[in-house]
Design an enzyme around this catalytic site. Structure first.
Site, mmCIF file in Angstrom:
data_model
loop_
_atom_site.group_PDB
_atom_site.id
_atom_site.type_symbol
_atom_site.label_atom_id
_atom_site.label_comp_id
_atom_site.label_asym_id
_atom_site.label_seq_id
_atom_site.Cartn_x
_atom_site.Cartn_y
_atom_site.Cartn_z
ATOM 1 N N SER A 86 -12.768 -25.616 -38.430
ATOM 2 C CA SER A 86 -12.157 -26.816 -37.882
ATOM 3 C C SER A 86 -10.951 -27.232 -38.734
ATOM 4 O O SER A 86 -10.041 -26.436 -38.942
ATOM 5 C CB SER A 86 -13.215 -27.923 -37.773
ATOM 6 O OG SER A 86 -12.787 -28.959 -36.921
ATOM 7 N N ASP A 240 -17.349 -24.508 -27.233
ATOM 8 C CA ASP A 240 -16.941 -25.669 -28.023
ATOM 9 C C ASP A 240 -16.476 -26.803 -27.107
ATOM 10 O O ASP A 240 -15.670 -26.588 -26.201
ATOM 11 C CB ASP A 240 -15.822 -25.257 -28.974
ATOM 12 C CG ASP A 240 -15.394 -26.375 -29.899
ATOM 13 O OD1 ASP A 240 -16.078 -27.411 -29.947
ATOM 14 O OD2 ASP A 240 -14.374 -26.215 -30.582
ATOM 15 N N HIS A 268 -19.158 -26.370 -31.372
ATOM 16 C CA HIS A 268 -18.145 -26.534 -32.413
ATOM 17 C C HIS A 268 -18.692 -26.170 -33.794
ATOM 18 O O HIS A 268 -17.970 -25.681 -34.645
ATOM 19 C CB HIS A 268 -17.620 -27.975 -32.415
ATOM 20 C CG HIS A 268 -16.445 -28.180 -33.323
ATOM 21 N ND1 HIS A 268 -15.217 -27.608 -33.086
ATOM 22 C CD2 HIS A 268 -16.319 -28.884 -34.487
ATOM 23 C CE1 HIS A 268 -14.381 -27.952 -34.051
ATOM 24 N NE2 HIS A 268 -15.012 -28.728 -34.916
#
Length: 290
Positions: A86, A240, A268
């Site tokens: 991320s 995701d 995610h």
């Protein structure tokens, strides 16, 4: 969280995303060690168990300092595989630019992957394209620091029950965010276990995206000679709810030559929802590139 597996393996350095910490790799670390590799899961500054508060971290460089120091301290000849999840993709990008010859391969796990010729923040500006454009100026600024980009790219309810705040830092007031339990359940941990979601609700801390940081806004920061010289692999989390598959592949397209891997059924937080599959992907990457 640091340790080693058997001798002669690669050294994986794992970097978490916004609001998280080294704790989010707890499933993956023993798997990689069992395969004979050294693994270091890091807390960025003011994250996880790191003692600083986020208002004491004046810049993206200082936020990234634990990673920069770990890469710099690696012995000559050690084969480093950086894994950024991320927002952690920006941290490893900075390390690649500063110390490219230390890094055998970089893995962007469902991550912000910047490209040469654009500032690092462009990936965050593009991540969540809206279906509805409706926003209030104060909420917009608190999250992004850039009302024009945020209003174009994020629906007003995207952050759900997350807590927005302004931190008084040495560089002036800065926006921060703490993920709320409803957002964690709906968009980050939606395919992860109830136990992992509960762990996250207990451990997440305030996070900053640093979109207002001069380094993150510098279009000349990443160079072909350094960042561009490191082998990059993007791991697409196919389910995701934060970064769509289209968005992830858009980032890959910005950096020609980037290889891709896919993890079916991963949300995610792929290290929670699909740890074994993620481990297998990382072992393949290390075998090929490191």
């Amino acid at each position: 969280m640091e340790g080693s597996g058997g001798g002669g393996g690669d050294h994986f350095i794992l970097v978490h995303g916004l609001g998280h910490g080294a704790w989010c790799w707890y499933k993956l670390v023993p798997m990689l060690r069992a395969a004979g590799h050294r693994v270091t899961a890091l807390d960025m500054a003011a994250s996880g168990a790191h003692p600083a508060r986020m208002d004491e971290v004046p810049s993206f460089e200082e936020y990234s300092r634990p990673l920069l120091d770990a890469v710099a301290a690696a012995p000559v000849g050690e084969r480093l595989v950086l894994v950024g999840h991320s927002l952690g993709g920006l941290n490893i990008a900075l390390a690649m630019e500063r110390l490219p010859r230390k890094v055998a391969a970089a893995v962007f796990l469902d991550a912000c992957m910047p490209c040469v010729g654009r500032h690092m923040g462009v990936t965050m500006e593009e991540v969540s394209k809206p279906r509805v454009v409706s926003w209030t100026p104060i909420d917009t600024w608190l999250i992004s620091g850039d009302s024009s980009q945020f209003s174009r790219r994020t629906t007003p309810d995207f952050f759900m029950d997350s807590e927005r705040m302004v931190l008084e830092t040495s560089e002036g007031p800065r926006p921060a965010l703490v993920f709320g339990p409803k957002l964690l359940a709906a968009k980050l941990y939606d395919r992860s276990s109830a136990e992992d979601l509960t762990l996250a609700t207990m451990l997440v801390r305030p996070g900053r995206q640093f979109v207002d940081d001069p380094m993150v806004k510098d279009e000349t920061l990443l160079t072909d000679a350094n960042y561009g010289s490191v082998k990059k692999v993007y791991v697409v989390a196919m389910e995701d709810a934060v970064f769509s598959e289209e968005m992830q592949r858009w980032m890959v397209d910005l950096s020609p030559g980037t290889e891709t891997e896919e993890i079916a059924g991963a949300d995610h937080m792929a290290m929670f929802s699909k740890p074994r599959e993620l481990c297998d992907v990382l072992l393949r990457i290390a075998s090929k590139h490191a």
